[in-house]
Design a protein around this motif. Structure first.
Motif, PDB file in Angstrom:
ATOM      1  N   ASN A 256       7.761  11.877   4.765  1.00 56.31           N
ATOM      2  CA  ASN A 256       7.016  12.564   3.717  1.00 56.31           C
ATOM      3  C   ASN A 256       7.042  11.763   2.420  1.00 56.31           C
ATOM      4  OD1 ASN A 256       5.590  14.611   2.398  1.00 56.31           O
ATOM      5  ND2 ASN A 256       7.461  15.699   1.810  1.00 56.31           N
ATOM      6  N   PRO A 257       6.424  10.568   2.421  1.00 50.93           N
ATOM      7  CA  PRO A 257       6.446   9.729   1.216  1.00 50.93           C
ATOM      8  C   PRO A 257       5.719  10.402   0.064  1.00 50.93           C
ATOM      9  CG  PRO A 257       4.855   8.883   2.799  1.00 50.93           C
ATOM     10  CD  PRO A 257       5.607   9.966   3.495  1.00 50.93           C
ATOM     11  N   GLN A 258       6.281  10.252  -1.130  1.00 47.50           N
ATOM     12  CA  GLN A 258       5.718  10.912  -2.295  1.00 47.50           C
ATOM     13  C   GLN A 258       4.815  10.002  -3.114  1.00 47.50           C
ATOM     14  OE1 GLN A 258       6.314  14.358  -2.859  1.00 47.50           O
ATOM     15  NE2 GLN A 258       6.978  13.950  -0.753  1.00 47.50           N
ATOM     16  N   SER A 259       4.934   8.692  -2.965  1.00 53.37           N
ATOM     17  CA  SER A 259       4.131   7.771  -3.769  1.00 53.37           C
ATOM     18  C   SER A 259       3.068   7.099  -2.911  1.00 53.37           C
ATOM     19  CB  SER A 259       5.021   6.708  -4.421  1.00 53.37           C
ATOM     20  OG  SER A 259       5.397   5.732  -3.474  1.00 53.37           O
ATOM     21  N   ASP A 260       1.944   6.782  -3.542  1.00 53.86           N
ATOM     22  CA  ASP A 260       0.866   6.068  -2.846  1.00 53.86           C
ATOM     23  C   ASP A 260       1.332   4.694  -2.382  1.00 53.86           C
ATOM     24  OD1 ASP A 260      -0.866   8.181  -3.258  1.00 53.86           O
ATOM     25  OD2 ASP A 260      -1.730   7.328  -5.090  1.00 53.86           O
ATOM     26  N   TYR A 261       2.221   4.083  -3.168  1.00 48.40           N
ATOM     27  CA  TYR A 261       2.698   2.745  -2.821  1.00 48.40           C
ATOM     28  C   TYR A 261       3.511   2.778  -1.522  1.00 48.40           C
ATOM     29  CZ  TYR A 261       5.143  -1.700  -3.107  1.00 48.40           C
ATOM     30  OH  TYR A 261       5.658  -2.937  -2.818  1.00 48.40           O
ATOM     31  N   THR A 262       4.375   3.767  -1.365  1.00 49.72           N
ATOM     32  CA  THR A 262       5.147   3.890  -0.124  1.00 49.72           C
ATOM     33  C   THR A 262       4.216   4.113   1.056  1.00 49.72           C
ATOM     34  OG1 THR A 262       6.965   4.874  -1.386  1.00 49.72           O
ATOM     35  CG2 THR A 262       7.049   5.103   1.001  1.00 49.72           C
ATOM     36  N   ARG A 263       3.194   4.920   0.850  1.00 47.27           N
ATOM     37  CA  ARG A 263       2.219   5.143   1.915  1.00 47.27           C
ATOM     38  C   ARG A 263       1.532   3.831   2.313  1.00 47.27           C
ATOM     39  NH1 ARG A 263       0.858   9.566  -1.608  1.00 47.27           N
ATOM     40  NH2 ARG A 263       1.799  11.510  -0.852  1.00 47.27           N
ATOM     41  N   GLN A 264       1.261   2.985   1.310  1.00 49.95           N
ATOM     42  CA  GLN A 264       0.619   1.710   1.604  1.00 49.95           C
ATOM     43  C   GLN A 264       1.548   0.790   2.385  1.00 49.95           C
ATOM     44  OE1 GLN A 264      -2.696   0.829   0.897  1.00 49.95           O
ATOM     45  NE2 GLN A 264      -2.099  -0.765   2.357  1.00 49.95           N
ATOM     46  N   LEU A 265       2.836   0.788   2.026  1.00 50.91           N
ATOM     47  CA  LEU A 265       3.808  -0.007   2.774  1.00 50.91           C
ATOM     48  C   LEU A 265       3.848   0.426   4.236  1.00 50.91           C
ATOM     49  CD1 LEU A 265       6.901  -0.327   0.381  1.00 50.91           C
ATOM     50  CD2 LEU A 265       5.196  -2.076   0.917  1.00 50.91           C
ATOM     51  N   LEU A 266       3.852   1.728   4.456  1.00 50.87           N
ATOM     52  CA  LEU A 266       3.862   2.244   5.822  1.00 50.87           C
ATOM     53  C   LEU A 266       2.580   1.861   6.553  1.00 50.87           C
ATOM     54  CD1 LEU A 266       5.357   5.779   5.096  1.00 50.87           C
ATOM     55  CD2 LEU A 266       6.479   3.936   6.345  1.00 50.87           C
ATOM     56  N   ALA A 267       1.460   1.900   5.823  1.00 53.06           N
ATOM     57  CA  ALA A 267       0.183   1.547   6.441  1.00 53.06           C
ATOM     58  C   ALA A 267       0.153   0.093   6.882  1.00 53.06           C
ATOM     59  CB  ALA A 267      -0.963   1.824   5.463  1.00 53.06           C
ATOM     60  N   ASP A 268       0.787  -0.784   6.116  1.00 54.12           N
ATOM     61  CA  ASP A 268       0.751  -2.218   6.399  1.00 54.12           C
ATOM     62  C   ASP A 268       1.836  -2.668   7.373  1.00 54.12           C
ATOM     63  OD1 ASP A 268      -1.422  -2.683   4.740  1.00 54.12           O
ATOM     64  OD2 ASP A 268      -0.174  -3.006   2.974  1.00 54.12           O
ATOM     65  N   SER A 269       2.734  -1.788   7.728  1.00 49.68           N
ATOM     66  CA  SER A 269       3.855  -2.171   8.589  1.00 49.68           C
ATOM     67  C   SER A 269       3.460  -2.120  10.055  1.00 49.68           C
ATOM     68  CB  SER A 269       5.042  -1.226   8.350  1.00 49.68           C
ATOM     69  OG  SER A 269       4.766   0.054   8.910  1.00 49.68           O
ATOM     70  N   GLY A 270       4.368  -2.551  10.908  1.00 52.74           N
ATOM     71  CA  GLY A 270       4.138  -2.497  12.349  1.00 52.74           C
ATOM     72  C   GLY A 270       4.765  -1.282  12.995  1.00 52.74           C
ATOM     73  N   LEU A 271       4.970  -0.213  12.234  1.00 56.22           N
ATOM     74  CA  LEU A 271       5.637   0.961  12.776  1.00 56.22           C
ATOM     75  C   LEU A 271       4.813   1.625  13.875  1.00 56.22           C
ATOM     76  CD1 LEU A 271       7.161   2.583   9.563  1.00 56.22           C
ATOM     77  CD2 LEU A 271       8.338   1.303  11.336  1.00 56.22           C
ATOM     78  N   GLY A 272       3.494   1.573  13.757  1.00 54.25           N
ATOM     79  CA  GLY A 272       2.662   2.170  14.795  1.00 54.25           C
ATOM     80  C   GLY A 272       2.863   1.497  16.139  1.00 54.25           C
ATOM     81  N   PHE A 273       2.943   0.156  16.124  1.00 54.41           N
ATOM     82  CA  PHE A 273       3.189  -0.586  17.359  1.00 54.41           C
ATOM     83  C   PHE A 273       4.555  -0.227  17.935  1.00 54.41           C
ATOM     84  CE2 PHE A 273       4.921  -4.591  19.229  1.00 54.41           C
ATOM     85  CZ  PHE A 273       4.157  -4.577  20.375  1.00 54.41           C
ATOM     86  N   ALA A 274       5.567  -0.142  17.064  1.00 53.79           N
ATOM     87  CA  ALA A 274       6.914   0.207  17.519  1.00 53.79           C
ATOM     88  C   ALA A 274       6.929   1.594  18.147  1.00 53.79           C
ATOM     89  CB  ALA A 274       7.894   0.134  16.343  1.00 53.79           C
ATOM     90  N   GLN A 275       6.229   2.532  17.528  1.00 56.98           N
ATOM     91  CA  GLN A 275       6.183   3.886  18.071  1.00 56.98           C
ATOM     92  C   GLN A 275       5.617   3.900  19.482  1.00 56.98           C
ATOM     93  OE1 GLN A 275       4.087   5.820  14.646  1.00 56.98           O
ATOM     94  NE2 GLN A 275       5.532   7.441  15.090  1.00 56.98           N
ATOM     95  N   LYS A 276       4.488   3.252  19.654  1.00 53.47           N
ATOM     96  CA  LYS A 276       3.851   3.267  20.972  1.00 53.47           C
ATOM     97  C   LYS A 276       4.679   2.506  21.995  1.00 53.47           C
ATOM     98  CE  LYS A 276      -0.882   4.399  20.023  1.00 53.47           C
ATOM     99  NZ  LYS A 276      -2.242   4.277  20.538  1.00 53.47           N
ATOM    100  N   LEU A 277       5.250   1.381  21.575  1.00 59.22           N
ATOM    101  CA  LEU A 277       6.019   0.553  22.488  1.00 59.22           C
ATOM    102  C   LEU A 277       7.222   1.304  23.043  1.00 59.22           C
ATOM    103  CD1 LEU A 277       6.345  -2.299  23.704  1.00 59.22           C
ATOM    104  CD2 LEU A 277       7.839  -2.807  21.786  1.00 59.22           C
ATOM    105  N   HIS A 278       7.867   2.075  22.191  1.00 62.90           N
ATOM    106  CA  HIS A 278       9.083   2.764  22.615  1.00 62.90           C
ATOM    107  C   HIS A 278       8.811   4.162  23.167  1.00 62.90           C
ATOM    108  CE1 HIS A 278      11.708  -0.402  21.371  1.00 62.90           C
ATOM    109  NE2 HIS A 278      11.260  -0.385  20.142  1.00 62.90           N
ATOM    110  N   GLY A 279       7.561   4.399  23.551  1.00 60.32           N
ATOM    111  CA  GLY A 279       7.273   5.604  24.303  1.00 60.32           C
ATOM    112  C   GLY A 279       6.930   6.827  23.489  1.00 60.32           C
ATOM    113  N   LEU A 280       6.836   6.695  22.185  1.00 60.54           N
ATOM    114  CA  LEU A 280       6.451   7.851  21.380  1.00 60.54           C
ATOM    115  C   LEU A 280       4.966   8.155  21.590  1.00 60.54           C
ATOM    116  CD1 LEU A 280       8.333   7.005  18.079  1.00 60.54           C
ATOM    117  CD2 LEU A 280       9.100   8.371  20.001  1.00 60.54           C
TER     118      LEU A 280
END
Length: 583
Positions: A256-280
């Motif tokens: 639950n990020p509160q700042s737009d900047y944190t949201r942008q960091l999450l958007a630019d990261s590879g977390l989506g790939f990690a989620q799918k790779l590990h079965g989420l």
């Protein structure tokens, strides 16, 4: 016991209203403003943010290694059994007693942090020797133990080798071994795994976790890898432009990020790939066709939606093989050994024009060796490399000069690839002059355009390399490689030193340039999530051999070799299962 008392008991490092400014002819320039956070005993606090946000300035304040021109306000308090120490107010002798024993640093740049004339064993032993350990037998035993702990193979041989005989990732592991040699209470880890492949990364982070639990060591983890931070940190501190924009428990900041900047960091990261790779979520391949290019939907987090497809090119069934690598073999003689070390053996693959071929594998697997052979800097003992039918090895002066313009190499270490005595503008202008690509009056305009291509303002042309952050230096290295308009670019860990925001920008830049100018890339990387985003085909290397090669989507979704499966399993992000990643 009150909540405040409990917090005081567990607190190890307290940063309170920290401000750091640098004196110059124009007055004071603030690098850090009103920064406050806590690192608790036995826990990991992740300090994240883009390059130049002030993360390393905070780390240097804690270590007492700021330049004399720095003006420090606020406090950096280290809580010891005997009381608290104001780290930013200690004298030199006091700092020397504290560094290494109570507080230790893992620096970001392994290439410039080890003594080139000292063996790696000597560098690690020095960390213990300065704190009173004199017994040579004990020193050697402990050094061998540390080398094994950080995943260095054959420690009894490696202990006598020098830094130049180690890969970048192996040098980083040596730095970590030296940092933890005295079991410090607080470890300041400034991008400690940015140069490491995923398996070595997991080994090192597991080691830090083990030490953290055994001796209650607190860790201040400075990283641009949000998947690593999400896996390992209990709390996040997000910085931008020298200030904290958000902080809190890891699950709260990610979920639950509160700042737009944190949201942008999450958007630019590879977390989506990690989620799918590990079965989420399951990785799916779609058959979307765009003109002559097949595409697939790669999961990428964006501020607007939790999983939004990014369209990337997959190799079509083109018969033209623009880059041909056939049966490469490279050997090196090792001092004291009869048999040569085989760095690469029987490596073969082809790359179509305007496509990207990735080479992945653990540190020391031979990736860089193959890249340097392709770029013409090393001659193989066997095999061949051809670009559009023309040989790239065994060339003489005139042909070699022409090949240098056609093929460019971006090194892993951005600082080592820039002349420290040369301004950025002159560095970028050098290939324009060498290859006579434009008139003298047009050079300044070309340099400005090159800077803008990699997201830097024109006034950076007047700066020196030491005035830039690690990420900014890497962007300059990429700009210099692209300025002669090459046909093939070999990128050796070209985005490993970049924060996720700049990394995403550079990847988009590389894709745009590839589409506009028909560039072909050989992309060497230990970051499989980055490879999944940019590459069309991939070769997986282990111990100098190619164990698997083919389409990126096929290999990552259905690996046939146990080693490839091991690499994918080691990708960080498993702990994301407990987080509700923000949409």
């Amino acid at each position: 016991m009150s909540n405040n008392a409990q917090e005081s008991t567990r607190s190890l490092l307290s940063i309170k209203d920290l401000g750091v400014s640098y004196a110059s002819r124009d007055g004071l320039t603030a690098a850090v403003k009103n920064v406050s956070f806590t690192v608790r005993r036995g826990e990991v606090t992740a300090l994240v943010g883009e390059s130049g946000s002030g993360k390393s300035t905070v780390a240097n304040t804690v270590m007492g290694i700021l330049p004399h021109s720095a003006l420090v306000q606020g406090e950096a308090l280290l809580q010891l059994d005997s009381g608290s120490l104001a780290l930013n107010r200690l004298g030199l002798r006091q700092l020397q007693r504290v560094r290494g024993r109570e507080v230790a640093l893992v620096p970001q740049d392994p290439g410039n942090s080890l003594n080139p004339v000292s063996t790696v064993g000597g560098s690690i032993a020095e960390a213990m020797r300065v704190h009173g350990v004199r017994d040579k037998r004990k020193l050697r035993t402990r050094v061998l133990e540390l080398l094994e702990l950080v995943g260095i193979d054959n420690p009894t041989r490696r202990i006598e080798q020098y830094p130049h005989e180690f890969s970048g990732g192996m040098r980083q592991r040596v730095l970590i071994a030296a940092a933890v040699a005295n079991n410090p209470r607080l470890l300041v880890a400034d991008e400690p795994t940015s140069a490491l492949d995923v398996t070595a990364q997991r080994t090192v982070l597991d080691l830090l976790d083990s030490l953290r639990r055994e001796i209650g060591m607190g860790v201040l983890l400075i990283t641009h890898d949000l998947a690593v931070a999400a896996d390992r940190a209990s709390s996040f501190v997000v910085m931008r432009a020298g200030q904290v924009v958000e902080s809190g428990a890891a699950e709260e900041v990610i979920g639950n990020p509160q700042s737009d900047y944190t949201r942008q960091l999450l958007a630019d990261s590879g977390l989506g790939f990690a989620q799918k790779l590990h079965g989420l979520q399951r990785i799916e391949v779609s058959a979307v066709t765009d003109v002559s290019r097949e595409t697939f939907a790669l999961p990428v987090l964006h501020a607007q939606d939790s999983v939004r497809p990014m369209q990337l090119a997959l190799p079509t069934h083109e018969s033209a093989q623009f880059l041909m690598v056939e049966k490469l073999r490279q050997e090196y003689k090792i001092r004291g050994q009869k048999e040569p070390f085989v760095a690469a053996d029987n490596i073969s693959f082809s790359v179509a024009r305007s496509k990207t071929h990735a080479i992945v594998g653990e540190s020391g697997s031979g990736k860089t060796t193959v890249g340097r052979i392709i770029a013409g800097f090393v001659a193989p003992v066997a095999g061949s490399v051809r670009l559009n039918g023309d040989p790239l090895s065994g060339l003489h002066s005139a042909d070699l000069a022409r090949m240098r313009r056609r093929v460019q190499l971006v090194y892993q270490n951005p600082y080592g690839s820039l002349d420290p005595r040369m301004r950025i503008g002159k560095t970028l202008a050098e290939p324009l002059r060498n290859f006579k690509l434009c008139k003298s009056g047009e050079i300044s305009e070309q340099v400005t355009e090159a800077l803008e291509r990699v997201g830097l303002p024109a006034n950076f042309a007047k700066r020196m390399p030491h005035e830039l952050s690690g990420g900014q230096r890497q962007r300059i290295a990429i700009a210099r490689a692209l300025i002669p308009n090459p046909e093939l670019v070999v990128l050796d860990e070209a985005v490993s030193a970049l924060d996720v925001t700049v990394q995403a920008q550079i990847l988009r830049l590389l894709q745009r340039l590839q589409q506009e100018f028909g560039l072909t890339y050989v992309f060497i990387s230990h970051d499989l999530s980055v490879v999944h985003r940019i590459a069309d085909t991939v070769s997986v290397m282990q111990h100098g051999r190619q164990v698997e090669t083919g389409n990126v989507v096929d290999i990552f979704a259905r690996p046939s070799h146990a080693y490839t499966k091991k690499l994918l399993e080691a990708i960080p992000g498993k702990n994301l299962a407990s987080y509700a990643v923000a949409s």
